[in-house]
Design an enzyme around this catalytic site. Sequence first.
Site, mmCIF file in Angstrom:
data_model
loop_
_atom_site.group_PDB
_atom_site.id
_atom_site.type_symbol
_atom_site.label_atom_id
_atom_site.label_comp_id
_atom_site.label_asym_id
_atom_site.label_seq_id
_atom_site.Cartn_x
_atom_site.Cartn_y
_atom_site.Cartn_z
ATOM 1 N N SER A 7 -25.514 0.457 46.646
ATOM 2 C CA SER A 7 -24.867 0.096 47.910
ATOM 3 C C SER A 7 -25.748 0.550 49.065
ATOM 4 O O SER A 7 -25.914 1.750 49.308
ATOM 5 C CB SER A 7 -23.500 0.781 48.004
ATOM 6 O OG SER A 7 -22.965 0.591 49.291
ATOM 7 N N HIS A 32 -25.392 -4.281 46.620
ATOM 8 C CA HIS A 32 -24.031 -4.275 47.171
ATOM 9 C C HIS A 32 -24.111 -4.056 48.684
ATOM 10 O O HIS A 32 -24.744 -3.110 49.150
ATOM 11 C CB HIS A 32 -23.238 -3.153 46.497
ATOM 12 C CG HIS A 32 -21.788 -3.104 46.862
ATOM 13 N ND1 HIS A 32 -20.839 -3.888 46.248
ATOM 14 C CD2 HIS A 32 -21.121 -2.360 47.780
ATOM 15 C CE1 HIS A 32 -19.649 -3.624 46.768
ATOM 16 N NE2 HIS A 32 -19.792 -2.706 47.706
ATOM 17 N N ASP A 34 -21.806 -3.653 52.135
ATOM 18 C CA ASP A 34 -20.456 -3.375 52.645
ATOM 19 C C ASP A 34 -20.296 -3.875 54.067
ATOM 20 O O ASP A 34 -21.029 -3.461 54.963
ATOM 21 C CB ASP A 34 -20.209 -1.863 52.614
ATOM 22 C CG ASP A 34 -20.003 -1.368 51.208
ATOM 23 O OD1 ASP A 34 -19.148 -1.930 50.508
ATOM 24 O OD2 ASP A 34 -20.725 -0.438 50.801
ATOM 25 N N MET A 36 -17.678 -4.023 57.191
ATOM 26 C CA MET A 36 -16.452 -3.404 57.721
ATOM 27 C C MET A 36 -16.229 -3.871 59.145
ATOM 28 O O MET A 36 -17.168 -3.878 59.952
ATOM 29 C CB MET A 36 -16.612 -1.883 57.720
ATOM 30 C CG MET A 36 -16.982 -1.313 56.365
ATOM 31 S SD MET A 36 -17.198 0.463 56.481
ATOM 32 C CE MET A 36 -17.693 0.829 54.792
ATOM 33 N N HIS A 65 -19.230 -7.247 49.998
ATOM 34 C CA HIS A 65 -17.866 -6.712 49.905
ATOM 35 C C HIS A 65 -17.267 -6.738 51.312
ATOM 36 O O HIS A 65 -17.647 -5.946 52.169
ATOM 37 C CB HIS A 65 -17.969 -5.281 49.337
ATOM 38 C CG HIS A 65 -16.701 -4.501 49.346
ATOM 39 N ND1 HIS A 65 -16.667 -3.142 49.115
ATOM 40 C CD2 HIS A 65 -15.411 -4.870 49.549
ATOM 41 C CE1 HIS A 65 -15.421 -2.707 49.166
ATOM 42 N NE2 HIS A 65 -14.636 -3.731 49.454
ATOM 43 N N MET A 67 -14.709 -5.907 53.803
ATOM 44 C CA MET A 67 -13.564 -5.050 54.178
ATOM 45 C C MET A 67 -13.141 -5.477 55.574
ATOM 46 O O MET A 67 -13.413 -4.791 56.560
ATOM 47 C CB MET A 67 -13.991 -3.583 54.136
ATOM 48 C CG MET A 67 -14.122 -3.033 52.729
ATOM 49 S SD MET A 67 -15.041 -1.482 52.680
ATOM 50 C CE MET A 67 -16.692 -2.137 52.505
ATOM 51 N N MET A 136 -11.403 -0.479 43.802
ATOM 52 C CA MET A 136 -11.862 0.629 44.643
ATOM 53 C C MET A 136 -11.467 1.945 43.979
ATOM 54 O O MET A 136 -10.314 2.131 43.577
ATOM 55 C CB MET A 136 -11.217 0.563 46.036
ATOM 56 C CG MET A 136 -11.678 -0.566 46.931
ATOM 57 S SD MET A 136 -13.462 -0.712 47.163
ATOM 58 C CE MET A 136 -13.906 0.912 47.789
ATOM 59 N N ASP A 174 -16.135 0.744 42.599
ATOM 60 C CA ASP A 174 -16.847 1.088 43.837
ATOM 61 C C ASP A 174 -16.227 2.311 44.497
ATOM 62 O O ASP A 174 -15.052 2.294 44.857
ATOM 63 C CB ASP A 174 -16.753 -0.142 44.773
ATOM 64 C CG ASP A 174 -17.481 0.025 46.089
ATOM 65 O OD1 ASP A 174 -18.224 1.012 46.254
ATOM 66 O OD2 ASP A 174 -17.300 -0.854 46.959
HETATM 67 C C1 DX5 Z 1 -16.707 2.223 50.580
HETATM 68 C C2 DX5 Z 1 -17.677 1.143 50.197
HETATM 69 C C3 DX5 Z 1 -18.596 1.546 49.107
HETATM 70 C C4 DX5 Z 1 -19.505 2.677 49.457
HETATM 71 C C5 DX5 Z 1 -19.766 3.439 48.200
HETATM 72 O O1 DX5 Z 1 -15.792 1.738 51.473
HETATM 73 O O2 DX5 Z 1 -16.990 -0.006 49.752
HETATM 74 O O3 DX5 Z 1 -19.343 0.450 48.623
HETATM 75 O O4 DX5 Z 1 -20.732 2.272 50.016
HETATM 76 O O5 DX5 Z 1 -20.410 4.587 48.554
HETATM 77 P P1 DX5 Z 1 -20.440 5.859 47.616
HETATM 78 O O6 DX5 Z 1 -21.051 5.420 46.330
HETATM 79 O O7 DX5 Z 1 -21.266 6.806 48.385
HETATM 80 O O8 DX5 Z 1 -19.017 6.319 47.417
HETATM 81 ZN ZN ZN Z 2 -18.256 -1.584 48.691
#
Ligand code: DX5
Ligand code: ZN
Length: 218
Positions: A7, A32, A34, A36, A65, A67, A136, A174
């Site tokens: 990620s 991956h 993320d 947000m 991903h 969010m 998650m 994740d």
């Molecule tokens: C959290 C994200 C994850 C995050 C994981 O909201 O969806 O993908 O980057 O990070 P680690 O592996 O550090 O928990």
């Molecule tokens: Zn993620």
Amino acid sequence: MVRIAPSILAADVALIEQAVEQAAAAGADLIHVDIMDGHFVPNLSLGPELVAAVRKRTALPLDVHLMVRKPSLFIPLFSEAGADWISIHLEASSHLHRDISLIKGFGKKAGLVLNPATPLAGMEDILPELDYVLLMSVNPGFGGQSFIPATHDRIRRLKEWIRSLKLDVLVEVDGGVNLDNAAALAKDGVDILVAGCSIFGTPDPVATIKRMREAANP
Ligand code: DX5
Ligand code: ZN
């Protein structure tokens, strides 16, 4: 074979290119990414420009991903930016079937994400339409949180359910994944491990990715 998806949220944002190169050098299977929106989760991250920039620098599939509170607004943007896999949250989509169809209409792999307290049963009627489910193992929004142990049982139950229906749906996990829990997650039957801080927070991310792959594929 359990796949590893580093990620890049956990990498220094000014050094994302380096993180992508490290992932490729280590033989990672996916990158991956993320996304947000500051509404669905209390944090902001990357946008489509970043995904487009990463797209130009790697041939690895980009696992985006989302969010975000309104997935239907963002699916087209990230599809055009070069995502290969796109997942949306069950808790965010009020028109799940439409949103999953939208992702597939762009020719992308479609995933559904469940927060740690969202019952698996909520995806009963959409499960056959999915390419993957992302469970998650932390509450989303931030990297570097601790793995929630109840996720082990959720993975086992979901895998059993998928098997009983003879579906071809992958299970991804994740949040808080590291070298200490990778082997147990593989035993639970997980198909894809996402890991951020436990990879990019180490001095040698390439070696860490390789060790994680070994731990998950004994
Ligand atoms: C959290 C994200 C994850 C995050 C994981 O909201 O969806 O993908 O980057 O990070 P680690 O592996 O550090 O928990
Ligand atoms: Zn993620």
